[in-house]
Scaffold this motif. Structure first.
Motif, PDB file in Angstrom:
ATOM      1  N   GLY A 301      -2.458  -2.999  -2.406  1.00  0.00           N
ATOM      2  CA  GLY A 301      -1.584  -2.499  -1.330  1.00  0.00           C
ATOM      3  C   GLY A 301      -0.272  -3.268  -1.249  1.00  0.00           C
ATOM      4  N   ASN A 302      -0.127  -4.347  -2.033  1.00  0.00           N
ATOM      5  CA  ASN A 302       1.130  -5.114  -2.002  1.00  0.00           C
ATOM      6  C   ASN A 302       2.259  -4.291  -2.628  1.00  0.00           C
ATOM      7  N   ILE A 303       3.463  -4.468  -2.088  1.00  0.00           N
ATOM      8  CA  ILE A 303       4.602  -3.649  -2.533  1.00  0.00           C
ATOM      9  C   ILE A 303       5.777  -4.528  -2.918  1.00  0.00           C
ATOM     10  N   LYS A 304       6.283  -4.306  -4.131  1.00  0.00           N
ATOM     11  CA  LYS A 304       7.507  -4.990  -4.582  1.00  0.00           C
ATOM     12  C   LYS A 304       8.394  -3.975  -5.297  1.00  0.00           C
ATOM     13  N   ASN A 305       9.661  -3.969  -4.934  1.00  0.00           N
ATOM     14  CA  ASN A 305      10.657  -3.088  -5.556  1.00  0.00           C
ATOM     15  C   ASN A 305      10.419  -1.610  -5.280  1.00  0.00           C
ATOM     16  N   SER A 306      10.069  -1.318  -4.027  1.00  0.00           N
ATOM     17  CA  SER A 306      10.001   0.088  -3.652  1.00  0.00           C
ATOM     18  C   SER A 306      11.380   0.524  -3.159  1.00  0.00           C
ATOM     19  N   VAL A 307      11.685   1.807  -3.362  1.00  0.00           N
ATOM     20  CA  VAL A 307      12.967   2.316  -2.860  1.00  0.00           C
ATOM     21  C   VAL A 307      12.788   3.116  -1.572  1.00  0.00           C
ATOM     22  N   ASN A 308      11.518   3.304  -1.133  1.00  0.00           N
ATOM     23  CA  ASN A 308      11.334   4.044   0.126  1.00  0.00           C
ATOM     24  C   ASN A 308      10.374   3.354   1.098  1.00  0.00           C
ATOM     25  N   PHE A 309       9.660   2.342   0.663  1.00  0.00           N
ATOM     26  CA  PHE A 309       8.789   1.553   1.531  1.00  0.00           C
ATOM     27  C   PHE A 309       9.360   0.122   1.584  1.00  0.00           C
ATOM     28  N   PRO A 310       9.010  -0.637   2.646  1.00  0.00           N
ATOM     29  CA  PRO A 310       9.440  -2.043   2.650  1.00  0.00           C
ATOM     30  C   PRO A 310       8.631  -2.864   1.646  1.00  0.00           C
TER      31      PRO A 310
END
Ligand SMILES: NC(=O)c1ccc[n+]([C@@H]2O[C@H](COP(=O)([O-])OP(=O)(O)OC[C@H]3O[C@@H](n4cnc5c(N)ncnc54)[C@H](O)[C@@H]3O)[C@@H](O)[C@H]2O)c1
Ligand SMILES: O=C(O)[C@H](O)COP(=O)(O)O
Length: 394
Positions: A301-310
């Motif tokens: 669920g970790n997010i890095k380098n999304s253009v629409n989510f934080p």
């Protein structure tokens, strides 16, 4: 993950990236309902998102081929790979800048027409070469519009090649500003670039604001015989106005990595078949970064380098984890934690990050929890006004 997670590709993606998918994944180009999609420039605008789709990874920079608003509304994360192809593009920009300035492309096309001249070829070459006298770039002014991963590299290297460089980017990131050579003169008004530059190169995304920003009004301000390099997107330039400017000699050459039926017939246009990111190294870098980001999201669920989510991350310590994507409005976290307490679930760690009108919450749950403890949890969370997507990772 008990069952295999399906990943589909919509373009040819470097094996170096795809081979990172572990045995928990199946790669299936025909899959109707994948959890993850990896692509390059494939146009997704007419595609209905599969119901299982959780994430889209663009192995590259530009995301104008992906319907971002629709993805956001459906709780689908879109990643890109910032900087992973920037060196490849920079090298082609500088190659094209020098080669066009020295009339290399026209010269090559002309010399090939001499193929049937036999022993006269060397003599004809010496007689004809005067048509292709070029200009050195050293000492000339290069205007760089957009000082991101590509633009900043182009600007810095052009300084090393002896050019005077002026850069325009009202939204430059702190990192890019730090990396920029002090010799690059930053201007606050794009008109200054148009007025002063002998060569202009654009390195900006295609958006509603930047569409056709090169048009008859901007050409009017530019120096006669300016060379324009477009390694960003074709739609940044108004084609009919460019055709006229080339015919009038206002624009001396238009080097574009995005040919279309109009540009292919334009006098003094140099069309390149979208090769900016097409180096072995860049294709590998982009694929590796895209697949890593996709797997990290699907597994933790970790997010890095999304253009629409934080961007959001919690170290994954094997706890059962809840992720929620929702509107960025008051009391969302309060309502989520209240549902968790009704389910008798205790929080070990959590983070909540926002991006524009949306926010993303990651919650690690404490203790020995069975599947039964989650029964009905996601349905209950989805009844909260403003909730878009929830997912339990176990
Ligand atoms: N030809 C190719 O193969 C190729 C490869 C990579 C990227 N691209 C294109 O190049 C673009 C830039 O790529 P990047 O990796 O440098 O992206 P980036 O996000 O690192 O940089 C883009 C920069 O443009 C700036 N910007 C945005 N709007 C602007 C405006 N109106 N005026 C001036 N600056 C503005 C941003 O602040 C940012 O610094 C991509 O969006 C993509 O369309 C093409
Ligand atoms: O935006 C990008 O990254 C480039 O245009 C590269 O596109 P490609 O991956 O289709 O070569």
């Amino acid at each position: 993950m008990s069952k295999k997670t399906t990943v589909k590709t919509l373009n040819a993606i470097s094996e170096k990236g795809l081979s990172l998918l572990t045995e928990d994944y199946q790669l299936d180009e025909q899959a109707d309902n994948p959890e993850g999609i990896v692509l390059r420039s494939y146009n997704m605008h007419d595609m209905t998102f599969p119901s299982n789709l959780k994430a889209i990874a663009r192995a590259g920079a530009g995301v104008n081929n992906i319907p971002l608003d629709r993805a956001t509304e459906e709780g689908i994360v879109v990643f890109n790979t910032p900087g992973a192809n920037a060196n490849a593009v920079k090298e082609l920009v500088l190659t094209s800048l020098m080669a066009s300035s020295r009339q290399i492309f026209d010269g090559i096309m002309w010399v090939k027409t001499l193929a049937d001249q036999g022993a006269d070829v060397p003599k004809l070459v010496e007689q004809g070469k005067k048509q292709f006298v070029g200009k050195e770039i050293s000492g000339k002014t290069l205007g760089v519009i957009g000082l991101g991963a590509i633009g900043a590299r182009v600007a810095n290297d052009a300084v090393e090649l002896g050019m005077d460089v002026i850069g325009y980017d009202p939204f430059i990131s702190i990192d890019m500003a730090w990396n920029l050579s002090r010799a690059v003169q930053r201007v606050l008004d794009i008109q200054e670039v148009f007025e002063k530059a002998d060569y202009i190169t654009m390195h900006i995304p295609l958006t509603d604001d930047t569409k056709e920003m090169f048009n008859k009004d901007t050409f009017k301000v530019m120096k006669d015989n300016v060379y324009i390099l477009n390694f960003s997107r074709g739609e940044l330039v108004h084609d009919d106005d460019m055709k006229q400017a080339l015919e009038d000699g206002v624009v001396g050459k238009y080097i574009t990595d995005f040919p279309n039926a109009k540009t292919l017939t334009m006098k003094h246009a140099i069309p390149i078949p979208h090769l900016g990111a097409s180096s072995e190294e860049s294709e590998e870098n982009c694929a590796i970064m895209a697949v890593r980001q996709l797997m990290d999201y699907l597994e933790t669920g970790n997010i890095k380098n999304s253009v629409n989510f934080p961007d959001a991350a919690l170290p994954y310590r094997g706890h059962k984890r809840l992720t929620a994507f929702h509107k960025n409005i008051p009391n969302m976290v309060g309502q989520i934690t209240s549902v968790l307490s009704n389910f008798n679930l205790n929080i070990a760690d959590m983070t909540n990050r926002s991006y524009k009108e949306h926010a993303y919450t990651l919650i690690d749950l404490e203790g020995d929890i069975n599947d039964a403890d989650f029964m009905g949890l996601e349905d209950k969370l989805m009844t909260i006004d403003g909730m878009i997507m929830t997912r339990v990772i176990q």
